[in-house]
Design a protein around this motif. Structure first.
Motif, short mmCIF file in Angstrom:
data_model
loop_
_atom_site.label_atom_id
_atom_site.label_comp_id
_atom_site.label_asym_id
_atom_site.label_seq_id
_atom_site.Cartn_x
_atom_site.Cartn_y
_atom_site.Cartn_z
N TRP A 1 0.85 -1.19 0.00
CA TRP A 1 0.00 0.00 0.00
C TRP A 1 0.89 1.25 0.00
O TRP A 1 1.86 1.31 0.76
CB TRP A 1 -0.90 0.03 1.24
N THR A 2 0.54 2.22 -0.82
CA THR A 2 1.30 3.46 -0.89
C THR A 2 0.69 4.48 0.07
O THR A 2 -0.53 4.69 0.09
CB THR A 2 1.29 4.02 -2.32
N GLN B 1 -3.25 3.83 -0.64
CA GLN B 1 -3.67 3.42 -1.98
C GLN B 1 -3.02 2.09 -2.33
O GLN B 1 -1.78 1.95 -2.25
CB GLN B 1 -3.31 4.48 -3.01
N THR C 1 -1.20 -0.56 -4.12
CA THR C 1 -0.18 -0.33 -5.13
C THR C 1 -0.50 -1.02 -6.45
O THR C 1 -0.19 -0.49 -7.52
CB THR C 1 1.20 -0.81 -4.60
N THR D 1 -3.77 -2.21 -7.55
CA THR D 1 -5.09 -1.97 -8.15
C THR D 1 -5.56 -0.53 -8.02
O THR D 1 -6.63 -0.18 -8.54
CB THR D 1 -6.15 -2.90 -7.51
N ASP D 2 -4.82 0.31 -7.31
CA ASP D 2 -5.07 1.75 -7.18
C ASP D 2 -6.27 2.14 -6.33
O ASP D 2 -6.59 3.32 -6.23
CB ASP D 2 -5.22 2.41 -8.57
#
Length: 225
Positions: free
Chosen positions: A147-148, A165, A167, A169-170
């Motif tokens: 995850w970002t 977010q 990483t 699948t956005d």
């Protein structure tokens, strides 16, 4: 003949020289103020700001979708199953005490079960958004655990409201208020949403925070000069 009176001797307390560096360091810390950055190795609880629930998991599996361990939101602040360890992204090392940068990919590992916050293209059971689960064993899963951290500034700071977010699948880690019945009655669905909204914001609450590394402290010292 009366002797001339001497003026009274005024005594001023003198700080020992050895204490001056300690005082200077304390004043410097006070001057900087505010909480520090979130660091790798820290164990934290994350609050969804909009719905006032903490990110939670437990050894209860979804009855649909992937059948993996469920992830929910709980309102109780003292629930022991809401602790997550901050780690580096899959196959990467983030040394303990390293501050997490905005835009950095991380893993969140559930302290109680050792599984990682995870998402994939299964449908969530209540809202029909993207399912979020806990996956892996002993902290090791796959690239879908990354995850970002979406935030402003250079680092993820403890009192900031941030988004996570996925990483691959956005989607954004979100809560929109759907509530489960038995066996996890009253807990809220946590899922992934494609759109950014107020449902996506999270804030660090309780936790055990690793002190920032010496390299970070030196960087901050030079920035203040």
């Amino acid at each position: 003949m009366e002797a001339a009176r001497r003026p009274p001797l005024l005594l001023f307390p003198v700080l020992p020289v050895l204490l001056l560096p300690v005082l200077a360091a304390a004043l410097g810390a006070a001057g900087r103020g505010g909480p520090g950055p979130v660091t790798c190795g820290s164990v934290v609880k994350l609050l969804n700001v909009r719905h006032n629930v903490r990110l939670h998991s437990h050894d209860v599996r979804y009855g649909s979708g992937s059948g993996q361990q469920s992830v929910t939101g709980v309102s109780a602040a003292d629930d022991g199953n809401s602790y997550w360890r901050v780690r580096g992204r899959t196959a990467a090392v983030c040394r303990r005490g390293t501050p997490v940068r905005c835009g950095q990919a991380i893993r969140l590992t559930h302290l109680g079960t050792g599984r990682n916050l995870h998402s994939h293209r299964f449908t969530s059971p209540l809202s029909g958004n993207q399912e979020v689960s806990a996956f892996g064993e002993a902290g090791e899963g796959d690239y879908l655990d990354d995850w970002t951290v979406v935030c402003s500034g250079t680092y993820w700071v403890r009192d900031d409201e941030v988004r996570f977010q996925h990483t691959s699948t956005d989607v954004f880690l979100s809560v929109t208020g759907e509530q489960y019945g038995r066996p996890i009655h009253g807990q809220k669905e946590v899922h992934g949403m494609a759109a950014s909204s107020q449902n996506n914001y999270w804030k660090v609450m309780e936790g055990i925070f690793m002190q920032p590394s010496e390299a970070f402290q030196m960087e901050q010292y030079h920035a203040e000069l």
